[in-house]
Design a protein around this motif. Structure first.
Motif, PDB file in Angstrom:
ATOM      1  N   ILE B  76      -6.459  -5.663   9.114  1.00 12.09           N
ATOM      2  CA  ILE B  76      -6.171  -6.052  10.650  1.00 12.09           C
ATOM      3  C   ILE B  76      -4.645  -6.632  10.448  1.00 12.09           C
ATOM      4  CG2 ILE B  76      -6.871  -7.525  12.373  1.00 12.09           C
ATOM      5  CD1 ILE B  76      -9.848  -7.058  12.004  1.00 12.09           C
ATOM      6  N   GLY B  77      -3.860  -6.273  10.993  1.00 14.90           N
ATOM      7  CA  GLY B  77      -2.244  -6.877  11.153  1.00 14.90           C
ATOM      8  C   GLY B  77      -2.381  -7.921  11.992  1.00 14.90           C
ATOM      9  N   ARG B  92      14.284  -4.938   4.274  1.00 12.94           N
ATOM     10  CA  ARG B  92      13.338  -3.865   3.633  1.00 12.94           C
ATOM     11  C   ARG B  92      12.391  -4.379   2.841  1.00 12.94           C
ATOM     12  NH1 ARG B  92      14.966   1.276   2.176  1.00 12.94           N
ATOM     13  NH2 ARG B  92      17.267   0.897   2.679  1.00 12.94           N
ATOM     14  N   GLY B  93      12.492  -5.354   1.989  1.00 12.69           N
ATOM     15  CA  GLY B  93      11.379  -5.941   1.361  1.00 12.69           C
ATOM     16  C   GLY B  93      10.435  -6.387   2.133  1.00 12.69           C
ATOM     17  N   ASN B  94      10.261  -7.283   3.092  1.00 13.95           N
ATOM     18  CA  ASN B  94       9.576  -7.788   4.008  1.00 13.95           C
ATOM     19  C   ASN B  94       8.894  -6.407   4.720  1.00 13.95           C
ATOM     20  OD1 ASN B  94       9.147 -10.475   4.900  1.00 13.95           O
ATOM     21  ND2 ASN B  94      11.404 -10.311   4.130  1.00 13.95           N
ATOM     22  N   LEU B  95       9.595  -5.437   5.080  1.00 18.32           N
ATOM     23  CA  LEU B  95       8.961  -4.408   5.858  1.00 18.32           C
ATOM     24  C   LEU B  95       7.930  -3.664   5.010  1.00 18.32           C
ATOM     25  CD1 LEU B  95      11.942  -2.630   7.975  1.00 18.32           C
ATOM     26  CD2 LEU B  95      10.067  -4.013   8.668  1.00 18.32           C
ATOM     27  N   LEU B  96       8.392  -3.444   3.353  1.00 21.76           N
ATOM     28  CA  LEU B  96       7.450  -2.590   2.714  1.00 21.76           C
ATOM     29  C   LEU B  96       6.256  -3.418   1.959  1.00 21.76           C
ATOM     30  CD1 LEU B  96      10.500  -0.891   0.729  1.00 21.76           C
ATOM     31  CD2 LEU B  96       8.739   0.108   2.251  1.00 21.76           C
ATOM     32  N   TYR B  97       6.184  -4.823   2.247  1.00 18.62           N
ATOM     33  CA  TYR B  97       5.366  -5.556   1.650  1.00 18.62           C
ATOM     34  C   TYR B  97       3.877  -5.091   1.858  1.00 18.62           C
ATOM     35  CZ  TYR B  97       3.091  -9.758  -0.306  1.00 18.62           C
ATOM     36  OH  TYR B  97       2.283 -10.758  -0.767  1.00 18.62           O
ATOM     37  N   GLY B  98       3.588  -4.843   3.130  1.00 20.14           N
ATOM     38  CA  GLY B  98       2.372  -4.312   3.848  1.00 20.14           C
ATOM     39  C   GLY B  98       2.318  -2.770   3.194  1.00 20.14           C
ATOM     40  N   LEU B  99       3.264  -1.984   3.328  1.00 25.11           N
ATOM     41  CA  LEU B  99       3.109  -0.509   3.212  1.00 25.11           C
ATOM     42  C   LEU B  99       2.742  -0.363   1.451  1.00 25.11           C
ATOM     43  CD1 LEU B  99       3.641   2.239   4.560  1.00 25.11           C
ATOM     44  CD2 LEU B  99       5.989   2.317   3.482  1.00 25.11           C
ATOM     45  N   PRO B 104      -2.963   5.124  -0.211  1.00 29.73           N
ATOM     46  CA  PRO B 104      -2.154   6.542   0.334  1.00 29.73           C
ATOM     47  C   PRO B 104      -3.173   7.034   1.332  1.00 29.73           C
ATOM     48  CG  PRO B 104      -2.235   6.611  -2.142  1.00 29.73           C
ATOM     49  CD  PRO B 104      -3.099   5.279  -1.635  1.00 29.73           C
ATOM     50  N   LEU B 105      -4.035   7.094   1.442  1.00 24.86           N
ATOM     51  CA  LEU B 105      -4.995   7.735   2.450  1.00 24.86           C
ATOM     52  C   LEU B 105      -4.824   6.798   3.772  1.00 24.86           C
ATOM     53  CD1 LEU B 105      -8.786   8.176   0.836  1.00 24.86           C
ATOM     54  CD2 LEU B 105      -7.230   9.826   2.017  1.00 24.86           C
ATOM     55  N   ASP B 106      -4.514   5.655   3.604  1.00 22.84           N
ATOM     56  CA  ASP B 106      -4.612   4.907   5.034  1.00 22.84           C
ATOM     57  C   ASP B 106      -3.084   4.987   5.607  1.00 22.84           C
ATOM     58  OD1 ASP B 106      -7.246   4.192   5.135  1.00 22.84           O
ATOM     59  OD2 ASP B 106      -6.651   2.417   3.716  1.00 22.84           O
ATOM     60  N   ALA B 140       9.094  -8.600  12.094  1.00 16.12           N
ATOM     61  CA  ALA B 140       7.766  -9.111  11.936  1.00 16.12           C
ATOM     62  C   ALA B 140       6.904  -8.022  12.178  1.00 16.12           C
ATOM     63  CB  ALA B 140       7.481 -10.257  12.435  1.00 16.12           C
ATOM     64  N   ILE B 141       7.311  -7.326  13.698  1.00 17.54           N
ATOM     65  CA  ILE B 141       6.469  -6.189  14.324  1.00 17.54           C
ATOM     66  C   ILE B 141       6.563  -5.167  13.182  1.00 17.54           C
ATOM     67  CG2 ILE B 141       6.483  -4.562  16.234  1.00 17.54           C
ATOM     68  CD1 ILE B 141       7.876  -6.645  17.688  1.00 17.54           C
ATOM     69  N   GLY B 142       7.593  -4.793  12.630  1.00 18.39           N
ATOM     70  CA  GLY B 142       7.730  -3.390  12.011  1.00 18.39           C
ATOM     71  C   GLY B 142       6.874  -3.757  10.703  1.00 18.39           C
ATOM     72  N   ARG B 143       6.840  -4.953  10.008  1.00 19.51           N
ATOM     73  CA  ARG B 143       5.930  -5.422   8.828  1.00 19.51           C
ATOM     74  C   ARG B 143       4.544  -5.178   9.328  1.00 19.51           C
ATOM     75  NH1 ARG B 143       6.212 -11.259   6.488  1.00 19.51           N
ATOM     76  NH2 ARG B 143       5.168 -11.576   8.196  1.00 19.51           N
ATOM     77  N   ALA B 144       3.932  -5.727  10.167  1.00 19.39           N
ATOM     78  CA  ALA B 144       2.880  -5.564  10.655  1.00 19.39           C
ATOM     79  C   ALA B 144       2.335  -4.309  10.811  1.00 19.39           C
ATOM     80  CB  ALA B 144       2.511  -6.526  11.609  1.00 19.39           C
ATOM     81  N   VAL B 145       3.100  -3.579  11.447  1.00 21.95           N
ATOM     82  CA  VAL B 145       2.700  -1.921  11.695  1.00 21.95           C
ATOM     83  C   VAL B 145       2.794  -1.237  10.701  1.00 21.95           C
ATOM     84  CG1 VAL B 145       3.526   0.039  12.755  1.00 21.95           C
ATOM     85  CG2 VAL B 145       3.534  -2.072  13.883  1.00 21.95           C
ATOM     86  N   LEU B 146       3.650  -1.618   9.541  1.00 18.97           N
ATOM     87  CA  LEU B 146       3.754  -0.643   8.403  1.00 18.97           C
ATOM     88  C   LEU B 146       2.604  -0.643   7.613  1.00 18.97           C
ATOM     89  CD1 LEU B 146       7.512  -0.521   7.525  1.00 18.97           C
ATOM     90  CD2 LEU B 146       5.972   1.258   7.873  1.00 18.97           C
ATOM     91  N   SER B 147       1.820  -1.847   7.840  1.00 18.98           N
ATOM     92  CA  SER B 147       0.539  -2.004   6.933  1.00 18.98           C
ATOM     93  C   SER B 147      -0.200  -1.217   7.318  1.00 18.98           C
ATOM     94  CB  SER B 147       0.262  -3.604   6.835  1.00 18.98           C
ATOM     95  OG  SER B 147      -0.283  -3.864   8.127  1.00 18.98           O
ATOM     96  N   ASN B 148      -0.067  -0.577   8.469  1.00 17.50           N
ATOM     97  CA  ASN B 148      -1.046   0.513   8.793  1.00 17.50           C
ATOM     98  C   ASN B 148      -2.533  -0.097   9.441  1.00 17.50           C
ATOM     99  OD1 ASN B 148      -0.031   3.581   8.448  1.00 17.50           O
ATOM    100  ND2 ASN B 148       0.725   2.367   6.778  1.00 17.50           N
TER     101      ASN B 148
END
Lengths: 228, 361
Positions: B76-77, B92-99, B104-106, B140-148
């Motif tokens: 839950i983001g 970039r580091g922030n965006l990729l943190y959650g990703l 891989p399945l998610d 912040a929006i991008g980071r939360a969304v990229l955590s799928n």
């Protein structure tokens, strides 16, 4: 300036070695203790806090004596753990390392704790909701953000280690070339009628090392701040 | 998305009790400060534990007497009020943190697509400390969304921003959630934000869920009690300058706005129900620059006021009048009326991105 002999060079090198090893040895424990004290509430927290800070107020000689009781041949650790493993600690440079680590631990924990207390809890919450477990969050968020505190604590501890005298002389003795560090050598020279100039020269060396450590700490601290 | 929350949590000065199930994709949580909205977010995300109860998401139990999933296990983001970007990492580091922590399945949201939607490309290699407020919140929006996430919780994400930025970020939030089909709970004490962002609203007061309604209905119910009345939201387009005024197209008609809007070709504007004057017959002369021929679609009570639902061209407007005026003008469903509003009564909420270069700051 008098010319140093092998004994003085040995004392300088041993001081650096003992402080360095003690700092590196104490760092993981200091970090975990600071982490525990900053982010967790638990029963006995006050008692642990007192225990961590006790070496700040206890005379170093008392700490040395307590370590001697603990690590000596009749001590609990000495008899049950060190002797069966064939490890001799008392009156070796390893004892000086342990004494230095214990005496410097409160300074290390305090500095790291100050660094950790300045971290916004929201960052840790954010990392957890982004999928980081507690250990992951500690390594990837808390540790980098507390790095200035870790560096400051390490520098303080290293500096304190260079000056450690009371506990070291009890558990490690004062044997030139074996356990004699800069303060112990100065103590020796200051007590001998012809050692005055050598004591002063070693004092200058101690000052130079300490200033170098502090400058290094300041430089690293500044480099860590991202300006973009 | 099906979220079921039946929990209670006691604090020294405040108790939270919730029992609700929502299945919509865009859910609002509305209430004044201290009503328990943020506590609810923390309970759902796993940042706090309820004293008792059950929380389930899509049939999976997140919390009950035997289970308590850690935040990182819930997927839950959260987008917080403050961006809470990691200061030691680049954008970039922030965006990729959650990703990076997503199995891989998610992983179904592509990094490059998200960067394109949020227009973060030029910022990727920068640190986060000197970004503007709007840029930080976009990251912040991008980071939360990229955590799928399976569900996105937005805890007053715009309250730290000024009005100009607020409505620009709303556009990004809506676009991202629609593009990547992420269900969300939008928490706010701003009725306007709730109306723009959600379909269903849970209304909280003093730690209790008091109502489940729609944003539109909530706005109508509160019109008579609100100092700003009901806010009509109007998408105006194709501005042309005429006689020192700005003429916009709106729902097949035209509206004249004051010249201060000349920098906006297309945009979202607000018009309060209090700023609309109704006439039974065509007034011969009136200073208001906009006079719309309308038909009454309905009437509703709100406090001591009556709301008049008007059909103006193909658009809808709500005006508010007192009950005496309803009687004297003999207003009923189907009545023809003239609605007048001043050119200066419109307030710009946001520019339309497609026509404004300086949209993102």
């Amino acid at each position: 300036m008098p010319e140093f002999t092998a004994a003085e060079y040995s004392a300088i090198l041993l001081s650096l070695k003992v402080s360095m090893v003690a700092t590196l040895l104490a760092l993981p424990f200091g970090f975990l203790l600071a982490y525990l004290m900053t982010f967790y509430q638990f029963r006995g927290k006050v008692a642990l806090d007192v225990l961590i800070n006790l070496p700040l107020t206890l005379p170093p000689v008392v700490i040395g004596y307590l370590l001697l009781l603990l690590l000596g041949q009749q001590g609990f650790i000495g008899r049950h753990i060190l002797q069966p493993l064939g490890i001799k600690v008392i009156f070796t440079w390893k004892a000086a390392v342990i004494a230095t680590a214990v005496v410097g631990m409160p300074l290390l924990v305090r500095s790291i704790r100050i660094g950790m207390e300045s971290i916004d809890l929201g960052l840790i919450h954010a990392s957890r909701t982004l999928g980081a477990g507690p250990f992951d969050s500690m390594l990837t968020v808390v540790m980098p953000l507390a790095l200035r505190g870790i560096l400051a604590g390490s520098a303080l501890m290293f500096g304190r280690g260079l000056g450690e005298f009371g506990a070291t002389i009890i558990v490690a003795g004062n044997m030139p070339g074996v356990t004699q560090t800069i303060p112990l050598a100065i103590y020796d020279y200051a007590g001998s009628p012809s050692g005055d100039s050598m004591a002063k020269a070693l004092c200058v060396v101690a000052v130079i090392i300490s200033v170098a450590v502090l400058l290094c700490h300041e430089y690293l601290g500044r480099r860590m701040i991202r300006a973009d | 998305m099906e979220l079921s929350v039946a929990v209670s949590k006691k604090f020294s000065t405040f108790n939270l009790t919730v029992d609700c199930t929502v299945s919509e994709q865009r859910v609002g949580v509305f209430g004044p400060s201290g009503s328990g909205k943020s506590t609810l977010v923390n309970l759902i995300a796993g940042l706090q534990s309820p004293d008792e109860g059950v929380i389930q998401l899509n049939g999976e139990t997140l919390f009950d007497a035997q289970t308590s999933l850690a935040p990182e296990q819930r997927r839950i983001g959260i987008i917080f009020q403050h961006p809470h970007l990691f200061p030691h990492l680049s954008v970039r580091g922030n965006l990729l943190y959650g990703l990076k922590r997503c199995t891989p399945l998610d992983r179904r949201i592509d990094f490059d697509s998200l960067v394109a939607v949020l227009r973060l490309g030029p910022l990727l290699e920068r640190g986060v400390n000197n970004l503007s407020g709007g840029e930080k919140q976009r990251v912040a929006i991008g980071r939360a969304v990229l955590s799928n996430p399976r569900l996105l919780l937005m805890d007053e994400p715009l309250s730290a921003l000024d009005d100009r930025l607020r409505f620009r970020i709303i556009h990004h939030l809506k676009t991202v959630c629609e593009t990547f089909k992420i269900p969300y709970l939008y928490i706010s004490h701003s009725l306007l934000e709730i109306r723009l962002m959600t379909d269903t609203v849970l209304v909280f007061d003093h730690g209790r869920l008091v109502e489940q309604t729609s944003g539109e209905q909530l706005a109508r119910d509160r019109m008579g009690h609100s100092p700003v009345g009901y806010i009509n939201l109007l998408e105006l387009s194709d501005m042309t300058e005429r006689d020192d005024m700005c003429a916009y197209r709106w729902q097949g008609g035209e509206l004249l706005l004051s010249a201060s809007n000349r920098d906006t070709v297309n945009g979202l504007f607000e018009l309060s129900s209090k700023d609309i004057i109704l006439f039974k017959k065509h007034p011969e002369a009136v200073s208001a620059r906009n006079l719309l021929h309308c038909a009454v679609l309905g009437l509703f009570e709100s406090g001591e006021k009556i709301g008049v639902d008007l059909q103006a061209g193909s658009g809808r407007l709500i005006a508010e009048i007192v009950p005496t005026a309803v009687r004297e003008l003999d207003i009923h469903v189907g009545s023809p009326l003239y609605a007048a509003c001043k050119a200066s009564a419109f307030r710009k909420l946001s520019d339309n991105q497609t026509n404004h270069k300086e949209q993102f700051s």
